[in-house]
Design a protein around this motif. Structure first.
Motif, PDB file in Angstrom:
ATOM      1  N   ASP A  54      46.969  48.372  50.387  1.00 43.83           N
ATOM      2  CA  ASP A  54      46.701  49.104  49.136  1.00 43.83           C
ATOM      3  C   ASP A  54      47.454  50.442  49.127  1.00 43.83           C
ATOM      4  OD1 ASP A  54      44.640  49.376  46.724  1.00 43.83           O
ATOM      5  OD2 ASP A  54      44.876  51.328  47.705  1.00 43.83           O
ATOM      6  N   PRO A  55      48.283  50.675  48.077  1.00 41.64           N
ATOM      7  CA  PRO A  55      49.114  51.888  48.069  1.00 41.64           C
ATOM      8  C   PRO A  55      48.291  53.181  48.086  1.00 41.64           C
ATOM      9  CG  PRO A  55      49.752  50.395  46.295  1.00 41.64           C
ATOM     10  CD  PRO A  55      48.524  49.818  46.917  1.00 41.64           C
ATOM     11  N   SER A  56      47.125  53.196  47.416  1.00 39.19           N
ATOM     12  CA  SER A  56      46.397  54.468  47.385  1.00 39.19           C
ATOM     13  C   SER A  56      45.701  54.718  48.726  1.00 39.19           C
ATOM     14  CB  SER A  56      45.401  54.510  46.221  1.00 39.19           C
ATOM     15  OG  SER A  56      44.457  53.482  46.383  1.00 39.19           O
ATOM     16  N   VAL A  57      45.239  53.658  49.371  1.00 39.88           N
ATOM     17  CA  VAL A  57      44.651  53.823  50.706  1.00 39.88           C
ATOM     18  C   VAL A  57      45.756  54.279  51.672  1.00 39.88           C
ATOM     19  CG1 VAL A  57      43.503  52.607  52.623  1.00 39.88           C
ATOM     20  CG2 VAL A  57      42.869  52.079  50.255  1.00 39.88           C
TER      21      VAL A  57
ATOM     22  N   ALA B 262      52.677  40.167  55.363  1.00 38.60           N
ATOM     23  CA  ALA B 262      52.773  41.619  55.179  1.00 38.60           C
ATOM     24  C   ALA B 262      54.145  42.016  54.650  1.00 38.60           C
ATOM     25  CB  ALA B 262      52.527  42.323  56.508  1.00 38.60           C
ATOM     26  N   GLN B 263      54.172  43.114  53.942  1.00 35.60           N
ATOM     27  CA  GLN B 263      55.469  43.682  53.553  1.00 35.60           C
ATOM     28  C   GLN B 263      55.751  44.881  54.455  1.00 35.60           C
ATOM     29  OE1 GLN B 263      55.269  44.449  49.344  1.00 35.60           O
ATOM     30  NE2 GLN B 263      54.400  42.401  49.043  1.00 35.60           N
ATOM     31  N   ALA B 264      57.040  45.110  54.711  1.00 37.63           N
ATOM     32  CA  ALA B 264      57.400  46.167  55.673  1.00 37.63           C
ATOM     33  C   ALA B 264      56.813  47.512  55.260  1.00 37.63           C
ATOM     34  CB  ALA B 264      58.916  46.250  55.800  1.00 37.63           C
ATOM     35  N   ASP B 265      56.711  47.757  53.947  1.00 37.80           N
ATOM     36  CA  ASP B 265      56.230  49.095  53.574  1.00 37.80           C
ATOM     37  C   ASP B 265      54.702  49.238  53.672  1.00 37.80           C
ATOM     38  OD1 ASP B 265      55.461  47.751  51.332  1.00 37.80           O
ATOM     39  OD2 ASP B 265      56.567  49.008  49.898  1.00 37.80           O
ATOM     40  N   TRP B 266      53.998  48.187  54.077  1.00 38.69           N
ATOM     41  CA  TRP B 266      52.562  48.335  54.362  1.00 38.69           C
ATOM     42  C   TRP B 266      52.340  48.973  55.742  1.00 38.69           C
ATOM     43  CZ3 TRP B 266      50.113  42.836  53.222  1.00 38.69           C
ATOM     44  CH2 TRP B 266      50.313  42.523  51.870  1.00 38.69           C
ATOM     45  N   LEU B 267      53.402  49.013  56.541  1.00 41.32           N
ATOM     46  CA  LEU B 267      53.248  49.477  57.924  1.00 41.32           C
ATOM     47  C   LEU B 267      53.322  50.994  57.994  1.00 41.32           C
ATOM     48  CD1 LEU B 267      55.713  46.932  59.598  1.00 41.32           C
ATOM     49  CD2 LEU B 267      53.217  46.864  59.737  1.00 41.32           C
ATOM     50  N   VAL B 268      52.341  51.594  58.642  1.00 44.15           N
ATOM     51  CA  VAL B 268      52.371  53.040  58.920  1.00 44.15           C
ATOM     52  C   VAL B 268      52.321  53.165  60.443  1.00 44.15           C
ATOM     53  CG1 VAL B 268      51.224  55.260  58.578  1.00 44.15           C
ATOM     54  CG2 VAL B 268      51.095  53.505  56.781  1.00 44.15           C
ATOM     55  N   TRP B 269      53.367  53.771  61.020  1.00 41.66           N
ATOM     56  CA  TRP B 269      53.499  53.790  62.486  1.00 41.66           C
ATOM     57  C   TRP B 269      52.814  55.001  63.092  1.00 41.66           C
ATOM     58  CZ3 TRP B 269      55.603  49.637  65.002  1.00 41.66           C
ATOM     59  CH2 TRP B 269      56.193  48.677  64.169  1.00 41.66           C
TER      60      TRP B 269
ATOM     61  N   ALA C  11      41.475  41.723  51.572  1.00 41.89           N
ATOM     62  CA  ALA C  11      42.183  42.632  52.469  1.00 41.89           C
ATOM     63  C   ALA C  11      42.724  43.879  51.786  1.00 41.89           C
ATOM     64  CB  ALA C  11      43.339  41.900  53.145  1.00 41.89           C
ATOM     65  N   SER C  12      42.854  43.859  50.470  1.00 43.15           N
ATOM     66  CA  SER C  12      43.599  44.951  49.847  1.00 43.15           C
ATOM     67  C   SER C  12      42.967  46.316  50.094  1.00 43.15           C
ATOM     68  CB  SER C  12      43.756  44.695  48.358  1.00 43.15           C
ATOM     69  OG  SER C  12      42.477  44.625  47.798  1.00 43.15           O
ATOM     70  N   HIS C  13      41.657  46.370  50.361  1.00 42.31           N
ATOM     71  CA  HIS C  13      41.079  47.693  50.612  1.00 42.31           C
ATOM     72  C   HIS C  13      40.961  47.979  52.113  1.00 42.31           C
ATOM     73  CE1 HIS C  13      37.585  45.319  51.535  1.00 42.31           C
ATOM     74  NE2 HIS C  13      36.872  46.370  51.823  1.00 42.31           N
ATOM     75  N   ALA C  14      41.490  47.073  52.946  1.00 44.67           N
ATOM     76  CA  ALA C  14      41.307  47.217  54.396  1.00 44.67           C
ATOM     77  C   ALA C  14      42.469  47.966  55.042  1.00 44.67           C
ATOM     78  CB  ALA C  14      41.175  45.842  55.032  1.00 44.67           C
ATOM     79  N   ILE C  15      42.149  48.542  56.183  1.00 44.41           N
ATOM     80  CA  ILE C  15      43.172  49.109  57.063  1.00 44.41           C
ATOM     81  C   ILE C  15      43.073  48.307  58.350  1.00 44.41           C
ATOM     82  CG2 ILE C  15      43.847  51.143  58.391  1.00 44.41           C
ATOM     83  CD1 ILE C  15      42.439  52.853  56.242  1.00 44.41           C
ATOM     84  N   VAL C  16      44.176  47.720  58.767  1.00 45.59           N
ATOM     85  CA  VAL C  16      44.158  46.949  60.014  1.00 45.59           C
ATOM     86  C   VAL C  16      45.033  47.674  61.031  1.00 45.59           C
ATOM     87  CG1 VAL C  16      44.803  44.758  61.102  1.00 45.59           C
ATOM     88  CG2 VAL C  16      43.727  44.766  58.844  1.00 45.59           C
TER      89      VAL C  16
END
Ligand SMILES: Cc1ncc(COP(=O)(O)O)c(C=O)c1O
Length: 395
Positions: free
Chosen positions: A262-265, A81-88, A235-240
């Motif tokens: 995925d940036p748009s998701v 994962a990259q840090a900017d994929w994380l939404v807290w 995984a690119s369209h998934a939210i985990v």
């Protein structure tokens, strides 16, 4: 290092949701999913040190917590994962609700497989979406996803599938091919696949009689590693959705995250959260960083304790309460007890009168009637006392 999983912490007077429900009554609470164990020493020490600093201003997910999280995802789950994929988020329930409102519009549909953790069923309605449920299938003693039935339930208005892996309450750890099949279906139908993996670090492995397992949950001839949707090619369209809170017993510290490659998701989720979800609790970040950085030895010890509790529970039910059916569970500290052969309308009520507070299966959607959920995340002595009370209730 040894850890204490035997002391009985007195949680009365701490505002505990779990314990206050039965304040003043002799009822052992075994319902909501937190454990009667103190958190790992590394977490307690990190929190104490942060308290010593004495300033508790608005706090961002700084490099210490994102670094520890990215490393945990890589080392434990093989997720790059990259840090900017994380939404807290302050919890995964808010995250589930935000995901429901992030896609589609009023009247659109959100799918879930039942029985399931109740907020999966209520979140769609809070955003004026429709909750559509598909039952998990029982193949012998094994709960499975009926992919054909899931596909048949999808309509042009289906926007999101919220999936639970490991599954609360049935305790399945879905295999990579099972997860892939569901993800591929979602991709083909343009449905957002949202995988709640809050129990990912609580894989216990198969039951004792079918072979032992090591602290990773890998049993003889049977690899029961949890495979995160984020580690799978599509995984690119998934939210985990994940959090340290179930594993390290910190749900009151309100710290969880969504992993969205995925940036748009990701943008859609961030937009839906605007103004509703603000900064996460400063202490939650501290606990998360410490748990992920240093908590692995404690987690392994916890898994041994939970596995022992699970196996003791199965033995007790088989020997002393054989009218209750307990199918093999592979993860979580939540057991799903099939009480339909007891011939009582309200098994949760029966056991509560006998001094054990369980979750009523009816709250878990279609298929939950006649079941109760038992939280065995507690010292063994407390579990055995609760089981003796349940046995007496049936006698
Ligand atoms: C599958 C699942 N998701 C989410 C949660 C709750 O998450 P949070 O406390 O972060 O809102 C639970 C708690 O039991 C759960 O079992």
């Amino acid at each position: 290092m040894t850890f204490d999983f035997e002391s009985l912490p007195d949680r009365r007077g701490t505002g505990s949701l779990k314990w206050d429900k039965y304040a003043g009554r002799d009822v052992i609470p075994m319902w909501v999913a937190d454990m009667d164990f103190r958190s790992p020493p590394c977490v307690i020490e990190a929190l104490a040190s942060r308290v010593g600093h004495g300033v508790f201003g608005y706090t961002e997910p700084h490099a210490e917590v994102t670094g520890a999280t990215v490393a945990w995802l890589r080392d434990r789950h093989g997720v790059d994962a990259q840090a900017d994929w994380l939404v807290w988020f302050p919890g995964l329930v808010p995250a589930l609700n935000v995901v429901c409102r992030a896609f589609g519009t009023s009247g659109d549909e959100v799918l879930a497989l039942t029985p399931v953790y109740p907020p999966f069923l209520t979140a769609p309605g809070f955003s004026d979406r429709l909750s559509v449920t598909v039952p998990l299938a029982l193949d012998g003693d094994r709960w499975e996803v009926d992919v054909a039935r899931l596909e048949a339930a999808m309509t042009p208005r289906t926007r999101v599938l919220i999936f639970c892996n490991p599954h609360n309450p049935v305790g399945r750890v879905f295999t990579e091919s099972e997860v892939r099949a569901v993800m591929e279906l979602c991709r083909a139908r343009g449905v957002v696949f949202c995988s709640d993996e809050i129990h990912a670090d609580l894989v216990l492995g198969p039951m004792a009689p079918t072979g032992g397992s090591d602290a990773e949950g890998r049993a003889s001839g049977h690899d029961m590693r949890h495979v995160s949707a984020a580690a799978i090619g599509e995984a690119s369209h998934a939210i985990v959705l994940m959090a340290p809170s179930k594993t390290f017993n910190t749900p009151g510290l309100s710290c969880a995250f969504a992993l969205i490659p995925d940036p748009s998701v990701r943008m859609a989720v961030r937009r839906a959260a605007r103004g509703l979800i603000t900064e996460v609790n400063a202490m939650g970040y501290v606990a998360c960083a410490a748990a992920f950085r240093e908590g692995e030895p404690w987690r392994r010890a916890l898994i041994d304790v939970l596995r022992g509790n699970r196996d003791a529970l199965y033995r007790f039910v088989a020997e002393k309460m054989p009218t209750i059916r307990l199918r093999p569970m592979e993860a979580t500290y939540l057991a799903w007890l099939d009480c339909r052969d007891l011939g009582v309308d309200d098994p949760a009520g029966l056991f509560e009168k006998a001094g054990v507070g369980l979750s009523d299966g009816r709250h878990f959607g279609p298929g939950g009637e006649g079941f109760v959920r038992l939280n065995f995340g507690c010292p063994r002595s407390r579990l055995m006392e609760a089981l003796r009370r349940m046995e007496a209730a049936l006698a």
